[in-house]
Design an enzyme around this catalytic site. Structure first.
Site, PDB file in Angstrom:
ATOM      1  CG  ASP A 103      -2.044   0.968   1.136  1.00  0.00           C
ATOM      2  OD1 ASP A 103      -2.290   1.486   0.030  1.00  0.00           O
ATOM      3  OD2 ASP A 103      -2.685   1.239   2.172  1.00  0.00           O
ATOM      4  CG  ASN A 156      -7.336  -2.279  -6.052  1.00  0.00           C
ATOM      5  OD1 ASN A 156      -6.377  -3.038  -5.855  1.00  0.00           O
ATOM      6  ND2 ASN A 156      -7.641  -1.308  -5.195  1.00  0.00           N
TER       7      ASN A 156
HETATM    8  C1  FPP Z   1      -1.715   0.288  -3.335  1.00  0.00           C
HETATM    9  O1  FPP Z   1      -1.329   1.604  -3.534  1.00  0.00           O
HETATM   10  C2  FPP Z   1      -1.264  -0.619  -4.356  1.00  0.00           C
HETATM   11  C3  FPP Z   1      -2.073  -1.190  -5.304  1.00  0.00           C
HETATM   12  C4  FPP Z   1      -3.487  -0.880  -5.459  1.00  0.00           C
HETATM   13  C5  FPP Z   1      -1.594  -2.179  -6.245  1.00  0.00           C
HETATM   14  C6  FPP Z   1      -0.215  -2.723  -6.071  1.00  0.00           C
HETATM   15  C7  FPP Z   1       0.445  -2.690  -7.376  1.00  0.00           C
HETATM   16  C8  FPP Z   1       1.773  -2.635  -7.608  1.00  0.00           C
HETATM   17  C9  FPP Z   1       2.767  -2.702  -6.515  1.00  0.00           C
HETATM   18  C10 FPP Z   1       2.343  -2.463  -8.966  1.00  0.00           C
HETATM   19  C11 FPP Z   1       2.115  -3.571  -9.948  1.00  0.00           C
HETATM   20  C12 FPP Z   1       2.090  -4.951  -9.403  1.00  0.00           C
HETATM   21  C13 FPP Z   1       2.937  -5.963  -9.746  1.00  0.00           C
HETATM   22  C14 FPP Z   1       2.729  -7.304  -9.174  1.00  0.00           C
HETATM   23  C15 FPP Z   1       4.062  -5.772 -10.667  1.00  0.00           C
HETATM   24  P1  FPP Z   1      -2.460   2.702  -3.516  1.00  0.00           P
HETATM   25  O2  FPP Z   1      -2.680   3.137  -4.914  1.00  0.00           O
HETATM   26  O3  FPP Z   1      -3.672   2.202  -2.813  1.00  0.00           O
HETATM   27  O4  FPP Z   1      -1.758   3.819  -2.669  1.00  0.00           O
HETATM   28  P2  FPP Z   1      -2.481   4.954  -1.807  1.00  0.00           P
HETATM   29  O5  FPP Z   1      -3.227   4.268  -0.697  1.00  0.00           O
HETATM   30  O6  FPP Z   1      -1.324   5.762  -1.312  1.00  0.00           O
HETATM   31  O7  FPP Z   1      -3.372   5.733  -2.734  1.00  0.00           O
END
Ligand code: FPP
Length: 249
Positions: free
Chosen positions: A27, A75
């Site tokens: 996250d 998501n």
């Molecule tokens: C949370 O950050 C993360 C995600 C929703 C997805 C995770 C994805 C990756 C790490 C990149 C691609 C994946 C792979 C396996 C290569 P957020 O967007 O919720 O962050 P925030 O809470 O700060 O808005």
């Protein structure tokens, strides 16, 4: 991730007491980007680099199973462009890491409502899962379009159908039987769950499987998470006394 590279056991880490299964809620990509006045998408790109680093570290240290929460059922509600970028990064990760996974004996697996993923992602996923299917060095489990409640609902449906068709007697429905009908069938439950970016919640991740999992929450945003902090968390995990509802020693 080259297996011929020598690896020094980090100070304080007992390689004989490693968790068998580590799960991570990745996250903070969006906040990482916003702090730098960048588009959220840059945060996901940086987050994908952290994924590469942590997979490598797990393989080097000898953690048998790593489950990453890469995309939740919730998501899908994000903007079209953000969803498309995450899917693109996912496909890029699978395609670009395929050879390293083969060379390093890593098996790729995916859990979740995989039928909802775009076709090109499903094709890449299936190809790499097939090519790495017999690898035994480590299991990389990507949770994609994954939701813990959806997983439980799916398990109930499968078991109810078997009961309706007279294939099972309800007395057979034990905790192990339920585990065997989840996406994670055959895998041990996570010993350690890490969540980055400081939020203290589970967000519908592995609801059944984390009954006795040790939880570690770090304020670090996922793109800033790295090998050193991961090892510190593993050392902390090794100091914890796991009682599984029993009394201490
Ligand atoms: C949370 O950050 C993360 C995600 C929703 C997805 C995770 C994805 C990756 C790490 C990149 C691609 C994946 C792979 C396996 C290569 P957020 O967007 O919720 O962050 P925030 O809470 O700060 O808005």
């Amino acid at each position: 991730m080259n297996s011929s590279t020598s690896f020094h056991v980090p100070e304080g880490l007992d390689v004989l007491k490693l968790p068998k299964h580590v799960a991570i809620i990745m996250d903070g990509n969006g906040r990482w980007a916003e702090k730098r006045l960048m588009n959220r998408i840059r945060g996901h790109e940086a987050g994908a680099e952290t994924v590469r680093a942590i997979v490598r570290t797990c393989r080097e240290i000898g953690i048998p199973i790593l489950t990453l929460y890469a995309f939740s059922t919730e998501n899908w509600q994000r903007s079209k462009i953000e969803v498309a970028t995450l899917m693109m990064l996912l496909k890029k990760f699978i395609d670009s890491e395929e050879n390293e996974m083969i060379e390093n004996n890593i098996r790729l697996n995916a859990i979740g409502q995989l039928e909802k993923l775009p076709e090109d992602v499903r094709i890449s996923l299936k190809r790499t899962m097939d090519l790495t299917g017999k690898n035994k060095g480590m299991l990389l489990n990507l949770a994609l379009s994954y939701g813990g409640r959806a997983e439980i609902a799916n398990m109930v449906k499968i078991i109810a159908e078997k009961a309706r068709d007279g294939k099972i007697d309800p007395v057979l429905i034990t905790e192990n039987f339920i585990s065997d009908h989840l996406y994670t069938a055959g895998m041990p439950d996570p010993d350690l769950l890490i969540r980055t970016s400081g939020e203290i919640r589970i967000s519908n991740f592995l609801l059944w499987q984390i009954a006795y999992t040790e939880i570690f929450i770090t304020d670090t945003l996922w793109p800033d998470f790295g090998k050193d902090e991961f090892i510190k968390i593993l050392v902390d995990f090794q100091r914890r006394e796991r009682r599984f509802g029993n009394v201490g020693r």
